[in-house]
Design a protein around this motif. Sequence first.
Motif, PDB file in Angstrom:
ATOM      1  N   GLY A 130       2.549   0.304   9.530  1.00 63.74           N
ATOM      2  CA  GLY A 130       1.840  -0.964   9.386  1.00 63.74           C
ATOM      3  C   GLY A 130       0.519  -0.681   8.702  1.00 63.74           C
ATOM      4  O   GLY A 130      -0.444  -0.302   9.343  1.00 63.74           O
ATOM      5  N   ASN A 131       0.481  -0.871   7.398  1.00 63.30           N
ATOM      6  CA  ASN A 131      -0.695  -0.453   6.632  1.00 63.30           C
ATOM      7  C   ASN A 131      -1.763  -1.547   6.604  1.00 63.30           C
ATOM      8  O   ASN A 131      -1.522  -2.673   7.032  1.00 63.30           O
ATOM      9  CB  ASN A 131      -0.251  -0.065   5.215  1.00 63.30           C
ATOM     10  N   LYS A 132      -2.915  -1.163   6.076  1.00 63.54           N
ATOM     11  CA  LYS A 132      -4.105  -2.027   5.985  1.00 63.54           C
ATOM     12  C   LYS A 132      -4.664  -2.317   7.373  1.00 63.54           C
ATOM     13  O   LYS A 132      -5.140  -3.437   7.647  1.00 63.54           O
ATOM     14  CB  LYS A 132      -3.818  -3.338   5.237  1.00 63.54           C
ATOM     15  N   ALA A 133      -4.622  -1.329   8.255  1.00 65.34           N
ATOM     16  CA  ALA A 133      -5.144  -1.499   9.613  1.00 65.34           C
ATOM     17  C   ALA A 133      -6.646  -1.744   9.613  1.00 65.34           C
ATOM     18  O   ALA A 133      -7.200  -2.253  10.583  1.00 65.34           O
ATOM     19  CB  ALA A 133      -4.807  -0.273  10.453  1.00 65.34           C
ATOM     20  N   ASP A 134      -7.312  -1.410   8.498  1.00 56.25           N
ATOM     21  CA  ASP A 134      -8.753  -1.688   8.419  1.00 56.25           C
ATOM     22  C   ASP A 134      -9.039  -3.174   8.343  1.00 56.25           C
ATOM     23  O   ASP A 134     -10.151  -3.620   8.601  1.00 56.25           O
ATOM     24  CB  ASP A 134      -9.345  -0.965   7.204  1.00 56.25           C
ATOM     25  N   LEU A 135      -8.017  -3.965   8.008  1.00 62.55           N
ATOM     26  CA  LEU A 135      -8.206  -5.416   7.946  1.00 62.55           C
ATOM     27  C   LEU A 135      -7.715  -6.072   9.235  1.00 62.55           C
ATOM     28  O   LEU A 135      -7.085  -7.128   9.203  1.00 62.55           O
ATOM     29  CB  LEU A 135      -7.454  -6.003   6.752  1.00 62.55           C
ATOM     30  N   ALA A 136      -8.021  -5.441  10.368  1.00 62.41           N
ATOM     31  CA  ALA A 136      -7.474  -5.913  11.647  1.00 62.41           C
ATOM     32  C   ALA A 136      -7.884  -7.353  11.946  1.00 62.41           C
ATOM     33  O   ALA A 136      -7.158  -8.078  12.631  1.00 62.41           O
ATOM     34  CB  ALA A 136      -7.918  -4.986  12.766  1.00 62.41           C
ATOM     35  N   ALA A 168      -8.105   6.222   5.753  1.00 68.99           N
ATOM     36  CA  ALA A 168      -7.317   7.434   6.001  1.00 68.99           C
ATOM     37  C   ALA A 168      -6.763   7.491   7.425  1.00 68.99           C
ATOM     38  O   ALA A 168      -6.153   8.469   7.827  1.00 68.99           O
ATOM     39  CB  ALA A 168      -8.105   8.709   5.706  1.00 68.99           C
ATOM     40  N   MET A 169      -6.926   6.424   8.186  1.00 69.76           N
ATOM     41  CA  MET A 169      -6.450   6.407   9.563  1.00 69.76           C
ATOM     42  C   MET A 169      -4.930   6.609   9.623  1.00 69.76           C
ATOM     43  O   MET A 169      -4.172   5.908   8.957  1.00 69.76           O
ATOM     44  CB  MET A 169      -6.810   5.066  10.204  1.00 69.76           C
ATOM     45  N   ASN A 170      -4.513   7.594  10.411  1.00 74.34           N
ATOM     46  CA  ASN A 170      -3.092   7.863  10.681  1.00 74.34           C
ATOM     47  C   ASN A 170      -2.260   8.237   9.457  1.00 74.34           C
ATOM     48  O   ASN A 170      -1.039   8.328   9.568  1.00 74.34           O
ATOM     49  CB  ASN A 170      -2.412   6.651  11.351  1.00 74.34           C
ATOM     50  N   VAL A 171      -2.890   8.459   8.315  1.00 70.83           N
ATOM     51  CA  VAL A 171      -2.087   8.730   7.125  1.00 70.83           C
ATOM     52  C   VAL A 171      -1.447  10.110   7.226  1.00 70.83           C
ATOM     53  O   VAL A 171      -0.218  10.246   7.168  1.00 70.83           O
ATOM     54  CB  VAL A 171      -2.924   8.610   5.836  1.00 70.83           C
ATOM     55  N   ASN A 172      -2.305  11.139   7.433  1.00 69.36           N
ATOM     56  CA  ASN A 172      -1.726  12.468   7.586  1.00 69.36           C
ATOM     57  C   ASN A 172      -0.821  12.521   8.806  1.00 69.36           C
ATOM     58  O   ASN A 172       0.224  13.181   8.793  1.00 69.36           O
ATOM     59  CB  ASN A 172      -2.828  13.508   7.713  1.00 69.36           C
ATOM     60  N   GLY A 226       0.783  -1.228   0.000  1.00 70.19           N
ATOM     61  CA  GLY A 226       0.000   0.000   0.000  1.00 70.19           C
ATOM     62  C   GLY A 226       0.816   1.280   0.000  1.00 70.19           C
ATOM     63  O   GLY A 226       0.335   2.305   0.486  1.00 70.19           O
ATOM     64  N   LYS A 227       2.018   1.233  -0.536  1.00 72.44           N
ATOM     65  CA  LYS A 227       2.844   2.441  -0.585  1.00 72.44           C
ATOM     66  C   LYS A 227       2.191   3.535  -1.431  1.00 72.44           C
ATOM     67  O   LYS A 227       1.991   4.657  -0.964  1.00 72.44           O
ATOM     68  CB  LYS A 227       4.225   2.109  -1.173  1.00 72.44           C
ATOM     69  N   SER A 228       1.818   3.164  -2.646  1.00 69.54           N
ATOM     70  CA  SER A 228       1.209   4.155  -3.528  1.00 69.54           C
ATOM     71  C   SER A 228      -0.117   4.647  -2.966  1.00 69.54           C
ATOM     72  O   SER A 228      -0.458   5.824  -3.092  1.00 69.54           O
ATOM     73  CB  SER A 228       0.982   3.554  -4.917  1.00 69.54           C
ATOM     74  N   SER A 229      -0.845   3.748  -2.323  1.00 72.04           N
ATOM     75  CA  SER A 229      -2.132   4.141  -1.752  1.00 72.04           C
ATOM     76  C   SER A 229      -1.944   5.153  -0.628  1.00 72.04           C
ATOM     77  O   SER A 229      -2.726   6.096  -0.490  1.00 72.04           O
ATOM     78  CB  SER A 229      -2.877   2.914  -1.224  1.00 72.04           C
ATOM     79  N   LEU A 230      -0.909   4.952   0.201  1.00 74.64           N
ATOM     80  CA  LEU A 230      -0.640   5.914   1.278  1.00 74.64           C
ATOM     81  C   LEU A 230      -0.347   7.294   0.701  1.00 74.64           C
ATOM     82  O   LEU A 230      -0.873   8.305   1.174  1.00 74.64           O
ATOM     83  CB  LEU A 230       0.555   5.446   2.127  1.00 74.64           C
ATOM     84  N   ALA A 236      -4.726   3.323   4.412  1.00 75.50           N
ATOM     85  CA  ALA A 236      -4.950   4.243   3.295  1.00 75.50           C
ATOM     86  C   ALA A 236      -6.424   4.246   2.930  1.00 75.50           C
ATOM     87  O   ALA A 236      -6.970   5.238   2.479  1.00 75.50           O
ATOM     88  CB  ALA A 236      -4.116   3.823   2.097  1.00 75.50           C
ATOM     89  N   LYS A 237      -7.087   3.124   3.199  1.00 71.66           N
ATOM     90  CA  LYS A 237      -8.497   3.015   2.822  1.00 71.66           C
ATOM     91  C   LYS A 237      -9.370   3.929   3.681  1.00 71.66           C
ATOM     92  O   LYS A 237     -10.201   4.661   3.174  1.00 71.66           O
ATOM     93  CB  LYS A 237      -8.936   1.569   2.949  1.00 71.66           C
TER      94      LYS A 237
END
Lengths: 205, 902
Positions: free
Chosen positions: A132-138, A167-171, A32-36, A164-165
Amino acid sequence: MAQRGGAQRPSGGGQGKICQFKLVLLGESAVGKSSLVLRFVKGQFHEYQESTIGAAFLTQTVCLDDTTVKFEIWDTAGQERYHSLAPMYYRGAQAAIVVYDITNQDTFGRAKTWVKELQRQASPNIVIALAGNKADLANKRMVEYEEAQTYAEENSLLFMETSAKTAMNVNDIFLAIAKKLPKSDNNARSCWMLQVITFKTGETM
Amino acid sequence: MYPASPKLGLAHLGASTFFASAHPSESCGSNGLPLTPNSIRIYGRARALQLINHPHLSCYVDIHRGKHERIRVIQEYYLLNLKGACNKYPEIRSHTGLAQIAHQVLQGLVYLNTFGTVTCNLSPQNILLDPHGQAKLYNYGLYYMTEAGSAVSFPLGIVRYTAPEVLLHGASQDGGGGSGGTATVTGNPAWDVWSLGMVLAEAVMGYQLFEKCEEVEGLVAEVLRTGLAAEPLKHLAKTHNSTQKLDAAPQELRDFLCTCLTPDPKDRPMPRSLLNHPLFRTMTISAPLNPILPHFPVIDPSLCLIDFAQYKAKLSEVENKGTVLPDYPLIPNSDSPLQANHTTEVIKSEQKDQLSERSMREVYHLWQLAGGNVEQELKKQKLIRTKPAILTLPSVMVVEGEVFGGDASHQQQLEATTIILPLHSLRSRLAHVAAHKYYPLITQRECGTDDLETSRLPLVIRERDVEYQLHRILTFQRLLQAYPYKADLVKSEARKDTPPFYRSLIWAALLGVDGAVADTYQQLDKETPTLTDRQIEVDIPRCHQYDELLSSPQGHAKFTRVLKAWVVSHPHLVYWQGLDSLCAPFLYLNFNNEALAYACLSRFIDKYLHKFFLRDNSAVIQEYLAKFSHMIAFHDPRLANHLHSIGFIPELYAIPWFLTMYTHVFPLQKIFLLWDTLLLGEASLPLCVAVALLRQLADRLLQFGFNECILLFSDMPDIDMERVVRDSVQVFCSTPPSVTFRQHQRPTSERDNNSHLPQSSQDLLMTGVSLAELKGEQCPQVSGADLLELSAQRRKSRRGLAKLLLVDVRTSEEFARGTLPEAMNMPADFTFTPEGSLAPGPNAELLTSYRGKIIAVIGSRNNWGQVTEFAEKLLVLEFPRVCTLHKGIEVFRASGALVVPS
């Protein structure tokens, strides 16, 4: 925020400083680099974000107190084979985000290798963040939060779990990096430049 | 191409429509991605149905996906079905007539079983009779395309003909081995046997079964009761007061019905074994029962025998078809009398109707070009009803996005109506095309679209012109049938344009695909897990996913297989991200022929991306990029100087361009346009494309700084692809071949055999230049041979117009000792002012007058720095087409080309 911040004011002096930083994203492919980056720069999320070949480049400005921080972001290809290109992008970078996918243990291992390489090869003062990306898939988590956090502490990395999905913690992770970066005057560039960039990328924080 | 798809004949193109079931909103699959919409699942699977080619199965012509999960199916159609035929023709409802029908239906079923599916939808309505009285199953693909009905919310089939076990357990159970619910769903062929029994029993008894039951529950109960009876056939006869009629039937027919209506599916025979039933003793099989996979090239020794058998079968079929049933409803009643007359006339004069000799798929393609639109037709004939949007609003919507109420009821059932696509406007549009045009004579030279006015119009118009496309299709069909013998003619015709209808095969021909394509692919191991699997698995779900075919589960599976096949068959090469994008256009075009997609991909990489997929490809890519830099300098010095000054090097943006041959940069439709020409060209054409791309964006790039430039390419702006194609050909033609020479390019046979040439000629050829040297220079090197060639051209041209200026930069003493004829001496030390501009003088004027022509800087290989420096000074002055003589003037010594200047 960028407009309200230093952008209208001349650079230099204690106030309204404009700093420019080169930031590179590294990590296994499809973490998810590009997504971030897309979330951070354009506020968008594409489920079927295309793979990155070689590297992609985007810019974004954020405001931090009285300083405007402009990120020049190099988003790299994840496949191991593109590794030989990576130094071209992280050379001279002041910051790096090493990304892994919390639902995949292998990508965490790969992230550790990247951290090691950066510590050895990149500029000595580089600020490294671990995402640690994709935290929505916990519910499919394979990498425990504590495990990554301990690792990050041991290596003095910034650490956040992001999505990235959603937007949690991205900014936040970009802001945290901005805070940690040294803001001396030799990073400052003209305001005019900045406005062009702000206009081009369309969105600011 | 092979097997040829069925001809239109007297068939109609029928269109029907239904809805796929919608997923609850916001639901995600296990990978975190949204679930694939069911309509896309159906769309991807339905493609394979187009492979079905059997006289007793209606041909699937095309399938579309519309808004709101709507699926539209275009299929071969006839106005008469079994029910209507039984009422109308005594010879069909006779016992022999019915046995004949049963035999034909069984053949269709056996073919379907070998294909890997069942119909689960057999009813008198879905058995059509063509004008020759041949049975054709209709709508038999529903079970296959909807994955056993799991992608739709309505039940498949009509209750009264459905086998009892299907009513009890549902149709998603698996009949044979394997697991249910996945792509391997095959169903149980015995279900259809029960349905056939019911359909025939009904026809024999002359009653509609269970007519009195109006409620579905009642019907289900009746069917189950029949299934529970010891002798279902007798039970049926008794409950319908038809015992006498049944007893009147011949023993063999009764026995056949009894066998079909065996209650336990385990004991019920399969369609294949039923073909041997005594009832069919005197009947012959109409066509081979095994599907023939698509085959390219058409001419293949291993297929000749099958072909011959097919041909014989075709002949006998034609003979059988002699008579048309009297008073057969060839046209729908609803047509206006005028149209009706017209159509009847056309059909009656069958000999003259050339359209009926074309394949259905071709006719449909042309129908669309003539303005036909299935959605419009469905709307016109009320199969799609548009409602005011306000009536479709839901009444309740919860925070999670789920909706309740609104009008979703239409999705609950299958609309059984089929409408007929009117062909009269297409017919009248093509009425004036003479019959002999349909059979173009392929002579050595011409194949006949040149006389059409359209051939001089722009491509967009040609691609949409029915008549022009008809001619192109006819021409290419002939040529492709004669491939590989007519490969040259395919190429020269493709230079005019590529008709989209045959693009897949034309590309294969241009790439020189030949040999046992299917066998080679079949023997490759596409299953065994490898280390590359994870990478392929994560790349495919993000590769050209805007496309319905490539985003379907079938698309993903095919993607995986083709890529794995390529990886396993090229052990010295590896999978680089980007190979997926490269595979996409071939897979899209050859969705029903993986083997051909694989063959095209392999040939393409071999020619255009030789060594690009080596484990360590950096030398190859670096050389390519260096050549690209030289090309920019050669063709657009101003841009080159600007990009050089801001440090905007190709490494930062052009790797995906070349590694994927632009497939990672542009959407499929643009790639088709680009590759139509790319495939005609040399392996160096892609470099010219890149120059043309930059040229189109030059205005912006010249104003931009580094950041803006790279942002421009991170998100590729809209490109006029037709212009890029035109420009790149122009760039190619104005580039001496040695300028694009790469030591890593695929050696062609001539270049391979340089060693036999005398030393004097070898000197004149281009040889590999080290990467450091390439990168250190800004202007390209040109070979001695190319210079001689260009000079010769100059002497030949009438007005003495020079394409080339030779500038000898050595000292005048060296120059006087020997140089090329017509070379001009501009000693490096005296040519430029300290500021870098040209020192005035007659030679400087001459040089300036040659701005725009090729300027070859010639010096000694022993003073090479002088040569490159001179060339770079000219580049700074924005002289285009500056190049340096490869290996210095010394290369001409042995060949004796040097003269003492007079």
